[in-house]
Design an enzyme around this catalytic site. Structure first.
Site, PDB file in Angstrom:
ATOM      1  CG  ASP A 188      -1.693   1.246   1.454  1.00 46.35           C
ATOM      2  OD1 ASP A 188      -1.680   2.127   0.566  1.00 46.35           O
ATOM      3  OD2 ASP A 188      -2.342   1.360   2.517  1.00 46.35           O
ATOM      4  CE  LYS A 202      -1.669   6.905  -3.530  1.00 41.25           C
ATOM      5  NZ  LYS A 202      -2.143   5.938  -2.515  1.00 41.25           N
ATOM      6  CD  GLU A 204      -5.061   3.411  -2.381  1.00 42.53           C
ATOM      7  OE1 GLU A 204      -5.965   4.146  -1.947  1.00 42.53           O
ATOM      8  OE2 GLU A 204      -3.934   3.832  -2.707  1.00 42.53           O
ATOM      9  CG  ASP A 206      -9.113   4.280   1.581  1.00 42.23           C
ATOM     10  OD1 ASP A 206      -8.705   5.071   2.455  1.00 42.23           O
ATOM     11  OD2 ASP A 206      -8.353   3.553   0.923  1.00 42.23           O
TER      12      ASP A 206
END
Ligand code: ADP
Ligand code: MG
Length: 621
Positions: free
Chosen positions: A8, A71, A148, A170
């Site tokens: 992850d 990211k 994800e 999420d």
């Protein structure tokens, strides 16, 4: 069997896991037992590279020598400074990935070269490709990019027989994702996916910091002092942000908390902050953000043509779902209590490890079906415009189509004797083409000069499991074809040399990380070559032999460029292809090389078309 790591690679935190005896396990830092690696990279005053907690700890003192939330920059052609160096986003991510791979190697006592890496469902092609590139730079063969929420759902519902429909919510540090997943008899299918790549805990920290600054200013002006200038001092600003984040986390467990920061600098003044925050103050600040997440939830339900009552389960993923207001809001809106049994910080990595195990052929008994997060289409002339001067977006693959997806549409030439067509590919949901994201284009040339206006051109899109788009345009009249693989969106310069770029990146990273990264990457490259799927280094070597004429300058002939592209495509499908197909592809590559050297253009074109067809067929399989 070589394990496939599940990683992850988060905006804020990264986690690595592996499947063992059918069960995923998170791998900790062998030195201190930490299971979460902050996605932070820095250089200390002595020039040492810092990764994770050490880098995060110095972020307050040296924000200018610390990189956070890289990211958010993935897929952009930028460089970020790190001490003396400048690094691309994939290079920074590679440092994080390499660190996790080292943890895994120490834990498992063996070299590790393969990984599944997760990305938000909302990531576009450029962002996905940048993630792959980061993996390769870290010496990892990225066997699959997985969404994800899809990974998370794999952990939660092992082997359910009856159909279950799950909503995965999420909320992490930098991104928000909501997906609706259907599980049935070992098949996982993502029915809908929505999100916001700029919404998460980082935003909450900023909001709380502003609140702290307001309070500090309030108390100072109460004393009749001059206005504050906290922005002038990066260290002060960073300290306040850190204090805000810590207070936020405490407020997940307590209804109020004290914040005390001494000797904050404003110009040449020292300030002391001492205040108490109520949970309700914080909830009020983030309420609009949470409301935005609920709008995404509603849209996802709409897309899946479901109402909340039909959900069998709601899963919470991401550190920010620890905020009580999140589960309260969801419970109220979805009329059921969300599940948070599996640690929301680790869930995604655990699911990636399950996916890795599946790919390695271990018994887990589940298959994934992913969807396209955006509609894909092309630019066309607006047929309702009598002046024929405006263009609009013509969708080809609608959003939410399960992957792999193949769709074709037929379009028409705009005027008599049109000799070339540019197929411009976009993704997005707007009819106004300019509001969507352009991901590349393709020229279809040598159309018949005698063909009338309205001659049919068919355009076929193929999206594979990694979300990479192959576009093929065929002139129905002449049979003339053109194809392109769009992976990195607009940022891909047509004349860029990936092998050279890769070597330059390796060098820069090598200087930063010392010999170890290069050595580790070297190991994986040799192992990769022996196996079915060569790593990027092996590819780079292959490309170099096409590139380099007996020690001379790089070969710039167009045929060689095309051969290089074909060779790279072959390397990409080699792992999945049958032995017969591999032999045929290699034979065609050899013949292509001969044709190129002999400058037999016709022959070259013919062979290239044959190989292209084979590749296309293999890609669909
Ligand atoms: P990402 O997927 O973006 O890397 P994570 O899922 O690791 O992020 O979540 C990180 C975010 O979760 C950070 O913003 C962090 O402050 C927040 N977070 C972690 N623990 C808590 C907590 N107890 N309460 C509120 N927020 C938290
Ligand atoms: Mg996350």
């Amino acid at each position: 069997m070589e394990p496939i790591l599940g990683i992850d690679l988060g905006t804020t935190n990264s986690v690595v896991a592996v499947l063992e005896n059918g069960k995923p396990r998170v791998i900790a830092n062998p030195e201190n037992g930490e299971r979460i690696l902050p996605s932070v990279v820095g250089i200390d005053p002595a020039g040492e590279l810092l990764v994770g907690t050490a880098a995060l700890n110095q972020a307050v003192l040296y924000p200018e020598r610390t990189i956070r939330s890289i990211k958010r920059q993935m897929g952009r052609e930028i460089e970020v400074p790190l001490g003396e160096s400048r690094l691309s986003p994939p290079e920074v991510s590679a440092i994080i990935l390499r660190t996790l791979a080292r943890w895994a190697e120490a834990d498992l006592g063996r070299p590790v070269t393969k990984a599944v890496i997760t990305v938000p469902a909302f990531f576009n092609d450029s962002q996905r490709e940048a993630t792959r590139q980061a993996g390769r730079l870290a010496g990892l063969d990225v066997v699959r990019i997985v969404n994800e929420p899809t990974a998370a759902s794999l952990v939660y519902e092992p082997n359910c027989e009856q159909q279950q429909r799950i909503l995965v919510y999420d909320l992490g540090g930098g991104t928000f994702d909501v997906s609706i997943v259907s599980l049935e008899g070992g098949v996982v299918e993502v029915l809908a996916s929505h999100g916001d790549t700029h919404l998460g805990g980082d935003d909450f920290d900023q909001l709380l910091r502003s609140e702290l600054v307001d309070r500090l200013e309030g108390s100072e002006s109460g004393r009749g002092a001059a206005p504050l200038d906290l922005r002038g001092d990066v260290a002060t600003a960073a300290r306040l942000l850190r204090a805000a984040e810590e207070a936020k986390k405490r407020l997940s467990f307590e209804t109020f908390t004290a914040v005390r920061e001494e000797f904050l600098k404003s110009g040449d003044r020292d300030l002391h902050l001492e205040t108490e925050l109520e949970r309700s103050d914080f909830e009020e600040l983030i309420e609009p953000s949470l409301e935005r997440t609920i709008q995404c939830v509603d849209r996802a339900l709409e897309d899946a043509r479901m109402h909340a009552g039909q959900l069998d389960r709601v899963i919470l993923v991401g550190g920010s779902t620890r905020i009580p207001a999140v589960s309260q809001l969801l419970a109220a809106r979805l009329e059921q209590q969300p599940s948070a049994e599996i640690d929301p910080d680790l869930c995604v990595a655990l699911g990636a490890a399950v996916q890795g195990g599946l790919i390695a052929g271990e018994q887990v008994g589940r298959v994934l079906v992913d969807i396209t997060p955006h509609t894909l289409g092309i630019r066309v002339l607006d047929s309702h415009d009598p002046m024929r001067s405006t263009t609009i977006f013509a969708p080809i693959i609608p959003r939410r189509t399960p992957l792999p997806a193949i769709r074709s549409e037929t379009f028409q030439t705009a005027y008599d004797g049109q000799e070339a067509v540019e197929v411009e590919v976009f993704q997005g949901e707007s009819r106004e083409v300019e509001r969507n994201q352009r991901i590349g284009s393709l020229m279809l040339e040598d159309l018949s000069p005698h063909a009338p206006e309205g001659s049919p051109i068919s355009v076929r899109f193929t999206v594979n499991l990694n979300g990479i788009v192959e576009v093929r345009a065929v002139d129905r009249v002449t049979g003339q074809q053109a194809a392109a693989r769009l992976q990195r969106g607009t940022e891909t310069a047509a004349d860029s040399d990936p092998a050279a770029q890769h070597r330059a990146s390796q060098e820069r990273l090598g200087n930063l990380l010392g010999e170890s990264l290069l050595a580790a990457a070297g190991v994986s490259a040799t192992e990769g070559q022996a196996q079915s799927e060569p790593s990027e280094l092996a590819q780079a070597a292959n490309q170099a032999d096409v590139n380099q004429q007996e020690g001379g300058e790089p070969d710039e002939r167009p045929a060689i460029g095309e051969l290089r592209t074909l060779r790279a495509k072959v390397e990409r499908v080699r792992g999945q292809a049958s032995e017969a197909d591999v032999q045929e592809m290699d034979l065609l590559l050899t013949k292509l090389r001969e044709a190129a050297d002999a400058e037999h253009e016709e022959e070259f074109k013919n062979l290239a078309a044959q190989l292209d067809d084979l590749l296309f067929y293999l890609d669909e399989a």
